[in-house]
Enzyme design. Sequence first.
Site, PDB file in Angstrom:
ATOM      1  N   GLY A 173       1.036  -1.312  -0.105  1.00 55.70           N
ATOM      2  CA  GLY A 173       0.022   0.035  -0.022  1.00 55.70           C
ATOM      3  C   GLY A 173       0.907   1.239   0.004  1.00 55.70           C
ATOM      4  CB  SER A 174      -0.111   4.729   0.826  1.00 56.64           C
ATOM      5  OG  SER A 174      -0.615   4.747   2.235  1.00 56.64           O
ATOM      6  N   GLY A 186       2.190   2.078   5.421  1.00 57.23           N
ATOM      7  CA  GLY A 186       3.335   1.390   5.700  1.00 57.23           C
ATOM      8  C   GLY A 186       4.362   1.823   7.008  1.00 57.23           C
ATOM      9  CD  GLU A 212       5.148  -3.267  -3.450  1.00 59.68           C
ATOM     10  OE1 GLU A 212       5.946  -2.157  -3.815  1.00 59.68           O
ATOM     11  OE2 GLU A 212       4.248  -3.504  -4.144  1.00 59.68           O
ATOM     12  CB  CYS A 218       3.760  -0.428  -6.603  1.00 65.15           C
ATOM     13  SG  CYS A 218       3.814  -1.987  -7.030  1.00 65.15           S
TER      14      CYS A 218
END
Length: 523
Positions: free
Chosen positions: A240-241, A245, A262, A296
Amino acid sequence: MNSFLQTLGIDPSRPNAGGFHGEWLASGAVHDVHSPCDGQRIASVQYCTRAEYDRIVDRAQAAFVQWREMPAPKRGEVIRQYGDALRSVKNELGLLVTTEMGKILPEGLGEVQEMIDICDFSVGLSRQLYGLSMHSERPRHRMYEQWHPLGVVGIISAFNFPVAVWAWNSAVAAVCGDSTVWKPSPATPLTAIACIRIAEKVCRANGVDPAIFSLVLGEIADVGEPMLADHRIPLVSATGSCKMGRRVAEVVGKRFGRSLLELGGNNAIIVTPHANLDLATRAIVFGAVGTAGQRCTSTRRVIVHRKVRDELVRRLQAAYATVPIGDPRRETTLMGPLVNATSLANMQAAIARLKKEGGTIICGGEPLTGPQYPGGLYVKPCIALAPANAGVVCEETFAPVLYILDYGRDGAAAGSAADMEAELREAIAIQNAVPQGLSSAIFTTNVLESELFLSAAGSDCGIANVNIGTSGAEIGGAFGGEKETGGGRESGSDSWKAYMRRQTNTINWSTNLPLAQGIKFGD
């Protein structure tokens, strides 16, 4: 629409339970799921409560205790059958990915193929969970290391790859002997339910507790935050963002758990004077426009030498003008919608900010309206000239906005090898001067440039490519990045080690008890 949903076990006529722990359960709020393709309702899902979350994790933990006892190659056989089950519904699941998330159908089918590929990889991995043998300094002693299953793995996935990222984690974790609890994105719950229904059938056919593939949909307060703080979950793998994270790392780290992150990518392609511009143009368009810029690994920045900048921009403009935008379920479409209104607003805000920070829009960026663009989430992909130090360029905008940055000297005269290296170092410095470090690429036919880019003085990203773009990673390599991308690695190579615990063993088969380092302790 109903036929492919029914094949996948999705009922459009009633709420679909968002929890699974060997049985389906949910008693929380009901949410309708709408397609970004046209705004139409697909189906509805019912969320889990906090109490149901606890029940799901308890069952996943109990399933782990049994699953870890099964030999790894036998676990691999279950995953092989799951891969075959995916093959049988690839078209239906790929269509659901496209309908629910908005990526074009070839990409939806490609995502399911990625699931199949990681299953195949994991089958082989189940016979290759190797430890090392070491020589002991003590006579008649044997040293080695072995890897044991870790426990329950929490998987938090994002909307842009609603099924592949779960498969990267769950297939590898399963052959490693772990069970998993999946919290999917609230934007794509139906694909998650479909995947777990397939896994349930495979598990039951093999006499395996289906709770090894558990699912929990729910509010952040009921599911997300409890998962991070849950001591029953030794590893949380989160996609995610960067903001998300940081929260995962903070909460999981506070309890000394493991996190596999990630996160954001701000991926760049360097185009040198020695580049094949035909290849570079195709790679940039796919990287920036594919999935409507919502990968991403999407290409966000192009760092192009001034000698070839104008020609490259001309080619990109021409290519962008021919990109068919529309319903991603149509064969001719190359770019579908953004996932929701928030993404659309974020894109417009980034463009406005870029203008304030000295950037210039070359083309695109405006929303598309009219009957051929139902749902209100379609946009024209944007190309913009940007100062390298613009604040918005250093951030990830999850939309089809491509920033053109330049480097090097003007003029057609060829410089020396030293000049060429100095200029490329300038480009690499621009590339690396952002907080994220996921994917990167260089287009050049000069081996000196490509090797400098791949060297320790080159790209600081987890992925660095030559003459291919930033998107389209294969499952055989470890996927992930550095800096604010989080440092985690998923999928191939030796990423499996994150899902296991290492144990070092020393066996004394002598009749004496010598101590290491030659220590004498009494007689």
